[in-house]
Every structure is written in structure tokens, then in C-alpha cells.
Design a protein around this motif. Structure first.
Motif, PDB file in Angstrom:
ATOM      1  N   UNK A   1       0.815  -1.190   0.000  1.00 36.61           N
ATOM      2  CA  UNK A   1       0.000   0.000   0.000  1.00 36.61           C
ATOM      3  C   UNK A   1       0.862   1.259   0.000  1.00 36.61           C
ATOM      4  N   UNK A   2       1.867   1.315   0.887  1.00 38.23           N
ATOM      5  CA  UNK A   2       2.707   2.512   0.972  1.00 38.23           C
ATOM      6  C   UNK A   2       3.565   2.685  -0.277  1.00 38.23           C
ATOM      7  N   UNK A   3       3.894   1.555  -0.911  1.00 40.61           N
ATOM      8  CA  UNK A   3       4.664   1.642  -2.149  1.00 40.61           C
ATOM      9  C   UNK A   3       3.865   2.368  -3.218  1.00 40.61           C
ATOM     10  N   UNK A   4       2.574   2.015  -3.311  1.00 35.38           N
ATOM     11  CA  UNK A   4       1.708   2.643  -4.311  1.00 35.38           C
ATOM     12  C   UNK A   4       1.506   4.123  -4.020  1.00 35.38           C
ATOM     13  N   UNK A   5       1.375   4.475  -2.754  1.00 34.71           N
ATOM     14  CA  UNK A   5       1.222   5.885  -2.392  1.00 34.71           C
ATOM     15  C   UNK A   5       2.485   6.648  -2.767  1.00 34.71           C
ATOM     16  N   UNK A   6       3.643   6.052  -2.495  1.00 35.59           N
ATOM     17  CA  UNK A   6       4.909   6.698  -2.839  1.00 35.59           C
ATOM     18  C   UNK A   6       5.036   6.890  -4.351  1.00 35.59           C
ATOM     19  N   UNK A   7       4.736   5.856  -5.110  1.00 36.61           N
ATOM     20  CA  UNK A   7       4.814   5.964  -6.568  1.00 36.61           C
ATOM     21  C   UNK A   7       3.801   6.968  -7.112  1.00 36.61           C
ATOM     22  N   UNK A   8       2.607   6.986  -6.532  1.00 36.69           N
ATOM     23  CA  UNK A   8       1.594   7.951  -6.953  1.00 36.69           C
ATOM     24  C   UNK A   8       2.008   9.380  -6.672  1.00 36.69           C
ATOM     25  N   UNK A   9       2.551   9.631  -5.480  1.00 33.37           N
ATOM     26  CA  UNK A   9       3.022  10.975  -5.148  1.00 33.37           C
ATOM     27  C   UNK A   9       4.182  11.390  -6.050  1.00 33.37           C
ATOM     28  N   UNK A  10       5.074  10.451  -6.327  1.00 27.27           N
ATOM     29  CA  UNK A  10       6.208  10.752  -7.184  1.00 27.27           C
ATOM     30  C   UNK A  10       5.744  11.060  -8.608  1.00 27.27           C
ATOM     31  N   UNK A  48       7.402  20.937  -3.188  1.00 26.52           N
ATOM     32  CA  UNK A  48       8.531  20.450  -2.386  1.00 26.52           C
ATOM     33  C   UNK A  48       8.065  19.453  -1.344  1.00 26.52           C
ATOM     34  N   UNK A  49       6.936  19.715  -0.710  1.00 28.57           N
ATOM     35  CA  UNK A  49       6.419  18.793   0.306  1.00 28.57           C
ATOM     36  C   UNK A  49       5.981  17.475  -0.322  1.00 28.57           C
ATOM     37  N   UNK A  50       5.404  17.533  -1.506  1.00 26.75           N
ATOM     38  CA  UNK A  50       5.027  16.299  -2.200  1.00 26.75           C
ATOM     39  C   UNK A  50       6.273  15.478  -2.498  1.00 26.75           C
ATOM     40  N   UNK A  51       7.339  16.131  -2.978  1.00 28.96           N
ATOM     41  CA  UNK A  51       8.582  15.411  -3.259  1.00 28.96           C
ATOM     42  C   UNK A  51       9.197  14.849  -1.981  1.00 28.96           C
ATOM     43  N   UNK A  56      10.503  10.139   1.051  1.00 31.85           N
ATOM     44  CA  UNK A  56      10.551   9.463   2.347  1.00 31.85           C
ATOM     45  C   UNK A  56       9.867   8.101   2.276  1.00 31.85           C
ATOM     46  N   UNK A  57       8.670   8.068   1.709  1.00 30.70           N
ATOM     47  CA  UNK A  57       7.967   6.797   1.576  1.00 30.70           C
ATOM     48  C   UNK A  57       8.704   5.848   0.632  1.00 30.70           C
ATOM     49  N   UNK A  58       9.304   6.403  -0.430  1.00 31.76           N
ATOM     50  CA  UNK A  58      10.043   5.566  -1.364  1.00 31.76           C
ATOM     51  C   UNK A  58      11.266   4.930  -0.730  1.00 31.76           C
ATOM     52  N   UNK A  59      12.009   5.716   0.037  1.00 35.39           N
ATOM     53  CA  UNK A  59      13.200   5.179   0.692  1.00 35.39           C
ATOM     54  C   UNK A  59      12.821   4.112   1.711  1.00 35.39           C
ATOM     55  N   UNK A  60      11.700   4.287   2.378  1.00 39.90           N
ATOM     56  CA  UNK A  60      11.285   3.334   3.400  1.00 39.90           C
ATOM     57  C   UNK A  60      10.678   2.054   2.832  1.00 39.90           C
ATOM     58  N   UNK A  66      13.921   0.277  -8.048  1.00 41.19           N
ATOM     59  CA  UNK A  66      12.815   1.171  -8.416  1.00 41.19           C
ATOM     60  C   UNK A  66      13.169   2.612  -8.077  1.00 41.19           C
ATOM     61  N   UNK A  67      13.835   2.832  -6.961  1.00 38.74           N
ATOM     62  CA  UNK A  67      14.263   4.191  -6.609  1.00 38.74           C
ATOM     63  C   UNK A  67      15.210   4.727  -7.673  1.00 38.74           C
ATOM     64  N   UNK A  68      16.137   3.898  -8.141  1.00 45.25           N
ATOM     65  CA  UNK A  68      17.047   4.335  -9.194  1.00 45.25           C
ATOM     66  C   UNK A  68      16.309   4.612 -10.499  1.00 45.25           C
ATOM     67  N   UNK A  69      15.299   3.804 -10.815  1.00 43.54           N
ATOM     68  CA  UNK A  69      14.495   4.069 -12.016  1.00 43.54           C
ATOM     69  C   UNK A  69      13.770   5.404 -11.908  1.00 43.54           C
ATOM     70  N   UNK A  70      13.267   5.733 -10.728  1.00 41.06           N
ATOM     71  CA  UNK A  70      12.599   7.021 -10.543  1.00 41.06           C
ATOM     72  C   UNK A  70      13.576   8.178 -10.727  1.00 41.06           C
ATOM     73  N   UNK A  71      14.790   8.009 -10.234  1.00 39.61           N
ATOM     74  CA  UNK A  71      15.817   9.027 -10.433  1.00 39.61           C
ATOM     75  C   UNK A  71      16.138   9.159 -11.924  1.00 39.61           C
TER      76      UNK A  71
END
Length: 117
Positions: A1-10, A48-51, A56-60, A66-71
Motif C-alpha cells: 500500500x505505501x509503495x503505491x502511495x509513494x509511486x503515486x506521489x512521485x 517540495x512537500x510532495x517530493x 521518504x515513503x520511497x526510501x522506506x 525502483x528508486x534508481x528508475x525514478x531518479x
């Protein structure tokens, strides 16, 4: 669930970034700092707050590839924006070229290392 929220926010932050880059003034006074972080204090800008929350959620909760792909996605977006700005004589041409090469190189490194599996 938190993964999806992180990806959605990103993804939401990426869309806001693209719209901000497209809506910025097209003159030599263009500043990437204002496009990314806003012209005022960082804590007053909702992007900035969204990022921050997405990161934060992505790192956790997200796996490291996937984090590297987002970068890589953001690096490619920045490279495309810098190329467009350089071609249309927007902002400082030296900064445009530097961001173009750094974004393209960073995107290439990440994509070549992680491949398309």
C-alpha cells in the motif's frame, strides 16, 4: 500500500514539474531553481512537500532498483527540458547544456546498469 502511495506521489510530482517547466516564462531570465523549488522559501511550496513525502515513503518502502528508475525518469525529464530550453534560447545556455549532459548521462548510467528487466 505505501509503495503505491509513494509511486503515486512521485508521479504526481513529475507531472507538476512538467507543467511548471512548460508554464515557465520563456526568456533569458528563466531559472531552474525557480522551476523546481519555487521563487520563495522551500517550505512554502507544496511541490517540495510532495517530493519530500514521496521520497521518504520511497526510501522506506520501495526496493532500491525502483528508486534508481525514478531518479532516471527525473534525469531524463530534466535533460529533455534542458535540450528544449537550449534550442529555444531560454535561460542560460551554459546551464542548459550542463543539465542536458548530466541528465542524459545519469539516465544512461542507471538504465544501462539496471537494464529493462
Amino acid at each position: 500500500m505505501w509503495e503505491n502511495i509513494s509511486l503515486g506521489l512521485y508521479a504526481f510530482w513529475c507531472f507538476l514539474l512538467i507543467f511548471k517547466l512548460l508554464g515557465s516564462p520563456r526568456n533569458r531570465q528563466f531559472r531552474y531553481r525557480h522551476a523546481f523549488f519555487g521563487p520563495y522559501a522551500w517550505h512554502r511550496n507544496m511541490r517540495n512537500w510532495i517530493l519530500i513525502f514521496a521520497s521518504l515513503l520511497g526510501v522506506l518502502f520501495l526496493p532500491l532498483p525502483i528508486i534508481f528508475w525514478l531518479i532516471a525518469v527525473v534525469a531524463i525529464i530534466v535533460a529533455i527540458a534542458a535540450a528544449w530550453n537550449f534550442g529555444n534560447k531560454v535561460g542560460n545556455p551554459f546551464v542548459d547544456l550542463c543539465l542536458l549532459f548530466v541528465g542524459a548521462y545519469l539516465g544512461y548510467l542507471i538504465i544501462s546498469h539496471f537494464g529493462l528487466h
